[in-house]
Design a protein around this motif. Structure first.
Motif, PDB file in Angstrom:
ATOM      1  N   LEU A 198      19.037  39.296  37.810  1.00 42.26           N
ATOM      2  CA  LEU A 198      19.739  39.576  39.063  1.00 42.26           C
ATOM      3  C   LEU A 198      19.921  38.261  39.811  1.00 42.26           C
ATOM      4  O   LEU A 198      18.943  37.564  40.095  1.00 42.26           O
ATOM      5  N   ALA A 199      21.176  37.919  40.091  1.00 43.39           N
ATOM      6  CA  ALA A 199      21.480  36.695  40.842  1.00 43.39           C
ATOM      7  C   ALA A 199      22.194  37.057  42.132  1.00 43.39           C
ATOM      8  O   ALA A 199      23.102  37.900  42.134  1.00 43.39           O
ATOM      9  N   ILE A 200      21.789  36.429  43.224  1.00 39.85           N
ATOM     10  CA  ILE A 200      22.411  36.646  44.538  1.00 39.85           C
ATOM     11  C   ILE A 200      22.836  35.281  45.064  1.00 39.85           C
ATOM     12  O   ILE A 200      22.030  34.342  45.114  1.00 39.85           O
ATOM     13  N   ALA A 201      24.101  35.163  45.440  1.00 40.21           N
ATOM     14  CA  ALA A 201      24.622  33.892  45.946  1.00 40.21           C
ATOM     15  C   ALA A 201      25.479  34.146  47.167  1.00 40.21           C
ATOM     16  O   ALA A 201      26.120  35.196  47.289  1.00 40.21           O
ATOM     17  N   GLY A 202      25.471  33.177  48.094  1.00 38.49           N
ATOM     18  CA  GLY A 202      26.289  33.296  49.295  1.00 38.49           C
ATOM     19  C   GLY A 202      25.489  33.033  50.552  1.00 38.49           C
ATOM     20  O   GLY A 202      24.445  32.361  50.517  1.00 38.49           O
ATOM     21  N   ALA A 203      25.962  33.580  51.660  1.00 43.83           N
ATOM     22  CA  ALA A 203      25.304  33.384  52.948  1.00 43.83           C
ATOM     23  C   ALA A 203      24.349  34.543  53.214  1.00 43.83           C
ATOM     24  O   ALA A 203      24.776  35.632  53.607  1.00 43.83           O
ATOM     25  N   PHE A 204      23.073  34.320  52.962  1.00 41.70           N
ATOM     26  CA  PHE A 204      22.073  35.364  53.170  1.00 41.70           C
ATOM     27  C   PHE A 204      20.711  34.703  53.374  1.00 41.70           C
ATOM     28  O   PHE A 204      20.525  33.518  53.085  1.00 41.70           O
ATOM     29  N   ASP A 205      19.769  35.477  53.865  1.00 41.04           N
ATOM     30  CA  ASP A 205      18.402  35.006  54.085  1.00 41.04           C
ATOM     31  C   ASP A 205      17.597  35.253  52.808  1.00 41.04           C
ATOM     32  O   ASP A 205      17.389  36.422  52.426  1.00 41.04           O
ATOM     33  N   PRO A 206      17.141  34.219  52.108  1.00 40.91           N
ATOM     34  CA  PRO A 206      16.442  34.434  50.839  1.00 40.91           C
ATOM     35  C   PRO A 206      15.153  35.232  50.978  1.00 40.91           C
ATOM     36  O   PRO A 206      14.817  36.021  50.083  1.00 40.91           O
ATOM     37  N   ALA A 207      14.437  35.050  52.057  1.00 40.94           N
ATOM     38  CA  ALA A 207      13.196  35.810  52.234  1.00 40.94           C
ATOM     39  C   ALA A 207      13.494  37.300  52.359  1.00 40.94           C
ATOM     40  O   ALA A 207      12.796  38.146  51.778  1.00 40.94           O
ATOM     41  N   GLU A 208      14.542  37.654  53.109  1.00 41.92           N
ATOM     42  CA  GLU A 208      14.918  39.050  53.256  1.00 41.92           C
ATOM     43  C   GLU A 208      15.445  39.607  51.929  1.00 41.92           C
ATOM     44  O   GLU A 208      15.159  40.755  51.566  1.00 41.92           O
ATOM     45  N   ALA A 209      16.203  38.805  51.193  1.00 45.64           N
ATOM     46  CA  ALA A 209      16.716  39.271  49.901  1.00 45.64           C
ATOM     47  C   ALA A 209      15.567  39.540  48.933  1.00 45.64           C
ATOM     48  O   ALA A 209      15.570  40.567  48.227  1.00 45.64           O
ATOM     49  N   LEU A 210      14.577  38.659  48.898  1.00 48.45           N
ATOM     50  CA  LEU A 210      13.424  38.868  48.029  1.00 48.45           C
ATOM     51  C   LEU A 210      12.690  40.147  48.408  1.00 48.45           C
ATOM     52  O   LEU A 210      12.277  40.928  47.538  1.00 48.45           O
ATOM     53  N   ARG A 211      12.530  40.382  49.700  1.00 49.51           N
ATOM     54  CA  ARG A 211      11.855  41.609  50.154  1.00 49.51           C
ATOM     55  C   ARG A 211      12.620  42.850  49.701  1.00 49.51           C
ATOM     56  O   ARG A 211      12.021  43.828  49.218  1.00 49.51           O
ATOM     57  N   LEU A 212      13.949  42.821  49.845  1.00 52.13           N
ATOM     58  CA  LEU A 212      14.768  43.967  49.450  1.00 52.13           C
ATOM     59  C   LEU A 212      14.706  44.217  47.952  1.00 52.13           C
ATOM     60  O   LEU A 212      14.615  45.367  47.501  1.00 52.13           O
ATOM     61  N   VAL A 213      14.752  43.161  47.184  1.00 55.69           N
ATOM     62  CA  VAL A 213      14.695  43.319  45.719  1.00 55.69           C
ATOM     63  C   VAL A 213      13.349  43.889  45.302  1.00 55.69           C
ATOM     64  O   VAL A 213      13.269  44.792  44.455  1.00 55.69           O
ATOM     65  N   GLU A 214      12.281  43.394  45.885  1.00 53.18           N
ATOM     66  CA  GLU A 214      10.954  43.945  45.577  1.00 53.18           C
ATOM     67  C   GLU A 214      10.891  45.430  45.953  1.00 53.18           C
ATOM     68  O   GLU A 214      10.338  46.249  45.200  1.00 53.18           O
ATOM     69  N   GLU A 215      11.464  45.779  47.099  1.00 52.81           N
ATOM     70  CA  GLU A 215      11.413  47.171  47.556  1.00 52.81           C
ATOM     71  C   GLU A 215      12.232  48.094  46.661  1.00 52.81           C
ATOM     72  O   GLU A 215      11.777  49.188  46.293  1.00 52.81           O
ATOM     73  N   TYR A 216      13.434  47.675  46.299  1.00 51.22           N
ATOM     74  CA  TYR A 216      14.341  48.567  45.572  1.00 51.22           C
ATOM     75  C   TYR A 216      14.135  48.548  44.057  1.00 51.22           C
ATOM     76  O   TYR A 216      14.299  49.570  43.385  1.00 51.22           O
TER      77      TYR A 216
END
Length: 441
Positions: A198-216
């Motif tokens: 899973l790769a995420i690129a663009g304008a986003f907060d990496p800490a929040e993205a990591l939290r969401l990926v762990e949750e989902y």
């Protein structure tokens, strides 16, 4: 090290969840858009005999609804929030993406996690998508010029191992034979977190993205690692040639291919640069000498892995192949001879440094424009992690390619672009057949 390459520094964070899912985060300021890219290590070359087209059929099934997102909801939610989405099937992987406003990142991640966790596999959905794939085949391949030759005949000419030689879109008979049990087994085997990136690129907060990926994604169970198919090819010792009579084509074409090198080998980089010398832009040799000079070629395409892959997703065994659409007053043999002449000039005389520098400039400008897109960055990161285990290649690859020398290009041409390994598929419009005998295919 060239200064143009040294300046390429795209941030990459790599994480691995407990269930084996590999996560790549590449945050960059800019437009408030983020791309979610999910790539699975399964493509057409993983299909067993009797199941051709199954990877592509399953790609369609992934849009038929999941445990908590009924059929059609995935599309409606993404598109109603200003996003785009799609999926595609390749020889060695299948991938899916959503491009969304950054504040809708959670929505896209939840949708992807929901179908990884529990796809809606039913007799009704399977029957519906069998017909959808058949219709796609009729519209995009069977009723389009050149496509049947390229999708059906070229792989069989270029390869001897069934895994490499069969059609990516599959036969009608194999599609009809697919069962719900087959689909469920395929899902359990390949669509597991430990077989995906899973790769995420663009304008986003990496800490929040990591939290969401762990949750989902974190509680999706991993599966036994699926075996990789045996793709070994016997050595080719003499050239192969076939003529395909195309009822839909109006202009003749020739496909010419040679065995390709292992991915990431020195010759892989050298042939990538050789292809730019031959085909990259209006300063290339093919354009200057065949399109403008001899006025024999109308247009062309070429790549490592063509027509199903390019250098970034090329995985050996593959071919360096080229498609030459040519003027009818020239024969396929004449076009082949002209291509061989261009190759022989490099084999015998090499590439002048000024010409190689133009190729480097063409490569740099194209890659930098490509990387302006968050979707392109996410896709490259996912492919480099899946096939090489090294997403940082995104930052180093341009430098590696620009350091390829003229001598390396000449030696790679001498090793790989030789007659004994050559395959030639001549595509002739019906009604313009050369006097060779034989009936239209």
């Amino acid at each position: 090290m060239r200064p143009e390459s040294r300046n390429l520094r795209i941030p990459v964070e790599k994480h691995r969840l407990a269930n084996g899912l590999r996560l790549l985060l590449s945050p960059q300021p800019g437009a408030p858009v983020a791309t979610i890219y999910l790539i699975y290590r399964v493509g057409a070359r993983a299909e067993p005999p009797g199941r051709s087209g199954f990877a592509h059929l399953f790609e369609h099934m992934m849009f038929q609804g999941s445990e908590n997102a009924p059929k059609g909801l995935h599309f409606r939610l993404v598109e109603s929030n200003g996003g785009t989405l799609n999926g595609s099937t390749h020889p060695d992987y299948t991938d899916y993406f959503e491009v969304l406003p950054s504040n809708k990142l959670a929505l896209g991640l939840w949708l992807e996690a929901d179908r990884m966790r529990g796809l809606a596999i039913t007799e009704e959905n399977l029957a519906n998508q069998k017909e959808a794939v058949k219709q796609e085949r009729r519209l995009s391949f069977d009723n389009q010029p050149y496509n049947t030759a390229l999708v059906e005949h070229w792989p069989r000419l270029a390869f001897r191992n069934w895994a490499n030689a069969h059609s990516l879109i599959g036969s009608y008979e194999d599609l009809e034979a697919a069962t719900v049990a087959d689909v469920e087994a395929f899902f359990r085997t390949y669509y597991a977190p430990n077989n995906a990136v899973l790769a995420i690129a663009g304008a986003f907060d990496p800490a929040e993205a990591l939290r969401l990926v762990e949750e989902y994604f974190g509680d999706i169970p991993q599966q036994p690692q699926p075996p990789q198919p045996d793709l070994a090819e016997p050595e080719q010792t003499e050239p192969r040639r076939e003529v395909y009579y195309d009822r839909l084509a109006r202009v003749p074409a020739v496909v010419i291919g040679y065995p390709g090198p292992p991915r990431r080998s020195p010759d892989y980089y050298a042939l990538t640069m050789l292809d730019i010398v031959l085909t990259g832009g209006e300063s290339s040799r093919f354009y200057q000498n065949l399109v403008k000079g001899r006025c024999s070629v109308i247009q062309y395409e070429a790549n490592l892995g063509w027509p199903f892959a390019g250098p970034t997703d090329y995985l050996d065994p593959g071919r360096y192949a080229m498609f030459m659409l040519h003027h009818p007053e020239f024969t396929g043999d004449q076009i082949r001879a002209q291509v061989e002449e261009e190759i022989a000039r490099i084999q015998n005389d090499g590439v002048p440094e000024t010409e190689l520098e133009r190729a480097r400039a063409f490569l740099r400008s194209g890659r930098l424009r490509q990387l302006e897109s968050s979707r392109a960055r996410a896709m490259l990161l996912g492919q480099y992690e899946l096939f090489d285990g090294d997403p940082e290649l995104l930052n180093r690859e341009l430098e590696i390619l620009c350091e390829v020398s003229a001598r390396q290009i000449q030696q790679a041409a001498q090793r790989y672009l030789v007659r004994r390994g050559q395959c030639v598929l001549e595509i002739v419009p019906v009604g313009a057949e050369p006097d060779r005998g034989g009936e239209p295919t």
